[in-house]
Design a protein around this motif. Structure first.
Motif, PDB file in Angstrom:
ATOM      1  N   UNK A  96       0.804  -1.225   0.000  1.00  0.00           N
ATOM      2  CA  UNK A  96       0.000   0.000   0.000  1.00  0.00           C
ATOM      3  C   UNK A  96       0.837   1.275   0.000  1.00  0.00           C
ATOM      4  N   UNK A  97       2.102   1.184   0.409  1.00  0.00           N
ATOM      5  CA  UNK A  97       2.950   2.377   0.418  1.00  0.00           C
ATOM      6  C   UNK A  97       2.993   3.068   1.766  1.00  0.00           C
ATOM      7  N   UNK A  98       2.102   2.678   2.679  1.00  0.00           N
ATOM      8  CA  UNK A  98       2.178   3.258   4.026  1.00  0.00           C
ATOM      9  C   UNK A  98       1.389   2.376   4.979  1.00  0.00           C
ATOM     10  N   UNK A  99       1.571   2.638   6.259  1.00  0.00           N
ATOM     11  CA  UNK A  99       0.802   1.908   7.271  1.00  0.00           C
ATOM     12  C   UNK A  99       1.574   0.752   7.868  1.00  0.00           C
ATOM     13  N   UNK A 100       0.887   0.030   8.745  1.00  0.00           N
ATOM     14  CA  UNK A 100       1.513  -1.044   9.519  1.00  0.00           C
ATOM     15  C   UNK A 100       1.025  -2.406   9.044  1.00  0.00           C
ATOM     16  N   UNK A 101       1.851  -3.420   9.316  1.00  0.00           N
ATOM     17  CA  UNK A 101       1.417  -4.805   9.158  1.00  0.00           C
ATOM     18  C   UNK A 101       1.520  -5.441  10.534  1.00  0.00           C
ATOM     19  N   UNK A 102       0.393  -5.885  11.054  1.00  0.00           N
ATOM     20  CA  UNK A 102       0.374  -6.411  12.424  1.00  0.00           C
ATOM     21  C   UNK A 102       0.627  -7.916  12.423  1.00  0.00           C
ATOM     22  N   UNK A 103       0.987  -8.438  13.595  1.00  0.00           N
ATOM     23  CA  UNK A 103       1.215  -9.886  13.708  1.00  0.00           C
ATOM     24  C   UNK A 103      -0.043 -10.635  13.288  1.00  0.00           C
ATOM     25  N   UNK A 104      -1.184 -10.127  13.743  1.00  0.00           N
ATOM     26  CA  UNK A 104      -2.455 -10.786  13.479  1.00  0.00           C
ATOM     27  C   UNK A 104      -3.020 -10.249  12.177  1.00  0.00           C
ATOM     28  N   UNK A 105      -2.506 -10.728  11.053  1.00  0.00           N
ATOM     29  CA  UNK A 105      -2.968 -10.217   9.771  1.00  0.00           C
ATOM     30  C   UNK A 105      -4.292 -10.830   9.391  1.00  0.00           C
ATOM     31  N   UNK A 106      -4.824 -10.419   8.257  1.00  0.00           N
ATOM     32  CA  UNK A 106      -6.104 -10.944   7.806  1.00  0.00           C
ATOM     33  C   UNK A 106      -6.005 -12.443   7.512  1.00  0.00           C
ATOM     34  N   UNK A 107      -4.792 -12.895   7.137  1.00  0.00           N
ATOM     35  CA  UNK A 107      -4.620 -14.329   6.904  1.00  0.00           C
ATOM     36  C   UNK A 107      -4.144 -14.951   8.207  1.00  0.00           C
ATOM     37  N   UNK A 108      -5.083 -15.199   9.112  1.00  0.00           N
ATOM     38  CA  UNK A 108      -4.764 -15.622  10.472  1.00  0.00           C
ATOM     39  C   UNK A 108      -3.863 -16.838  10.549  1.00  0.00           C
ATOM     40  N   UNK A 109      -4.013 -17.733   9.571  1.00  0.00           N
ATOM     41  CA  UNK A 109      -3.235 -18.980   9.634  1.00  0.00           C
ATOM     42  C   UNK A 109      -1.746 -18.738   9.394  1.00  0.00           C
ATOM     43  N   UNK A 110      -1.400 -17.504   8.948  1.00  0.00           N
ATOM     44  CA  UNK A 110      -0.001 -17.242   8.628  1.00  0.00           C
ATOM     45  C   UNK A 110       0.797 -16.729   9.810  1.00  0.00           C
ATOM     46  N   UNK A 111       0.123 -16.529  10.933  1.00  0.00           N
ATOM     47  CA  UNK A 111       0.800 -15.891  12.046  1.00  0.00           C
ATOM     48  C   UNK A 111       1.997 -16.715  12.512  1.00  0.00           C
ATOM     49  N   UNK A 112       1.826 -18.037  12.526  1.00  0.00           N
ATOM     50  CA  UNK A 112       2.910 -18.865  13.043  1.00  0.00           C
ATOM     51  C   UNK A 112       4.085 -18.928  12.090  1.00  0.00           C
ATOM     52  N   UNK A 113       5.182 -18.327  12.518  1.00  0.00           N
ATOM     53  CA  UNK A 113       6.412 -18.463  11.749  1.00  0.00           C
ATOM     54  C   UNK A 113       6.600 -17.431  10.657  1.00  0.00           C
ATOM     55  N   UNK A 114       5.557 -16.694  10.325  1.00  0.00           N
ATOM     56  CA  UNK A 114       5.725 -15.639   9.327  1.00  0.00           C
ATOM     57  C   UNK A 114       6.029 -14.336  10.071  1.00  0.00           C
ATOM     58  N   UNK A 115       6.899 -13.564   9.516  1.00  0.00           N
ATOM     59  CA  UNK A 115       7.326 -12.332  10.170  1.00  0.00           C
ATOM     60  C   UNK A 115       6.467 -11.183   9.638  1.00  0.00           C
ATOM     61  N   UNK A 116       6.030 -10.288  10.526  1.00  0.00           N
ATOM     62  CA  UNK A 116       5.313  -9.085  10.054  1.00  0.00           C
ATOM     63  C   UNK A 116       6.210  -7.864  10.251  1.00  0.00           C
TER      64      UNK A 116
END
Ligand SMILES: NC(=O)C[C@H](N)C(=O)O
Length: 334
Positions: free
Chosen positions: A281-301
């Motif tokens: 998007x060019x700005x803003x944050x990416x949180x640990x709990x992204x919209x793709x919840x299953x990706x939280x484990x082991x993926x870095x935000x």
């Protein structure tokens, strides 16, 4: 008789870019070749800079910064570190193409172990253009690099009179002279050859980081995958994800990854790659709990870092750890 204190010694490392670019006509600000001019041409164009500092020039490279490699970046960092270690050097200016200046500046910001000012600058118009911006940017960079006030603020990028932190600054426009912006605003401004600072970055940098040039022999292999509507697994397959130590996914919104490429990226992660969720998007944050919840484990935000700087940070993180929780801590720290 008035006795003036000796001028600070600033070394200018020239690497090329549009600030050293030339076109056949003064009205041509796009059809030029970057990196054709020498550091002495810049000194000749801005003799006033010698009133601010004792200047020494070094032609480190003569390239378009889109051709910069991680090997060259590492060599540049080593040269800047060597200069900063000398008692005879008070500050360093790096002239650099604007296309990748933010990545180089961020790398230096995280690995240099010195409080002395290091300032990167460049230009949006070639040296031959009407109203070329390079000379004033160079003058501003020397003003900042020679000022004791600039010490301890991390690596700085001076463009268009603004003083930006290397942590934040981004090229936001392909051609505009005022292309460089920071999401929380610049740290200060240069007026008549004097820096004025109004704020500081709170995230650790330079001597306060855990990264050290001495422990880096080379940077890991890395790539950025850009999300788009209609993306499918053939895109990830083309990336040959298993070849990379670091894959940054410039995803949708809050780092969302299309379900069609989760599996190839997850395969890369299982094969040992650090997979990082960033945003296109060019700005803003990416949180640990992204919209793709299953990706939280082991993926870095990425927190608030853009994909190109996230690539730099992930490569540096791997120089100190391969533990995914630790890498996430690093992303949340810097
Ligand atoms: N404005 C610039 O400096 C762009 C140029 N292509 C470079 O990055 O070297």
């Amino acid at each position: 008789m008035t006795i003036h204190p000796p001028l600070p010694h600033v070394v200018v490392l020239a690497t090329g870019g549009t600030i050293a670019g030339s076109a056949a006509s003064a009205t041509d600000s796009t059809g030029y070749r970057a990196g054709t001019g020498a550091v002495d041409d810049l000194f000749a164009a801005v003799p006033q800079a010698r009133e601010l500092a004792r200047l020494t020039g070094e032609q480190f490279a003569s390239m378009d910064s889109s051709d910069l490699t991680d090997e060259i970046l590492l060599a540049l960092a080593r040269r800047v570190a060597e200069l900063l270690a000398s008692d005879d050097v008070d500050g360093v200016v790096v002239t650099h193409g604007t296309d990748t200046i933010e990545e180089s500046a961020y790398f230096l910001h995280l690995v240099l172990d010195s409080a002395k000012p290091v300032v990167l600058t460049g230009a949006m118009r070639p040296a031959t253009a009407l109203s070329a911006d390079g000379p004033m940017n160079f003058y501003g960079a020397v003003a900042v690099a020679s000022a004791p006030l600039s010490a301890g603020r991390g690596v700085l990028v001076v463009m268009n009179d603004d003083i930006h932190s290397a942590r934040d600054v981004t090229k936001t426009s392909s051609l505009r002279v005022g292309s460089f912006e920071s999401p929380y605003g610049p740290l200060g401004t240069v007026i008549d050859g004097q820096p004025r600072f109004y704020r500081a970055v709170s995230r650790p940098h330079t001597s306060a980081t855990e990264f050290s040039l001495a422990s880096i022999r080379s940077l890991p292999s890395s790539g950025i995958l850009f999300a788009h509507s209609g993306v499918d697994d053939s895109v990830a397959a083309a990336l040959d994800a298993t070849r990379f130590d670091v894959i940054v996914h410039a995803g949708f919104g809050n780092g969302t990854v299309s379900s069609r490429i989760v599996e190839p990226l997850e395969a890369a992660r299982r094969a040992g790659a650090v997979v990082v969720r960033a945003t296109r998007t060019g700005s803003g944050h990416v949180t640990h709990q992204g919209a793709s919840g299953e990706l939280v484990n082991g993926w870095i935000s990425v927190d608030d870092q853009n994909p190109q700087r996230a690539r730099i940070l992930a490569c540096l993180a791997l120089s100190v750890t391969s533990d995914q929780d630790e890498i996430q801590r690093i992303f949340d720290t810097y």
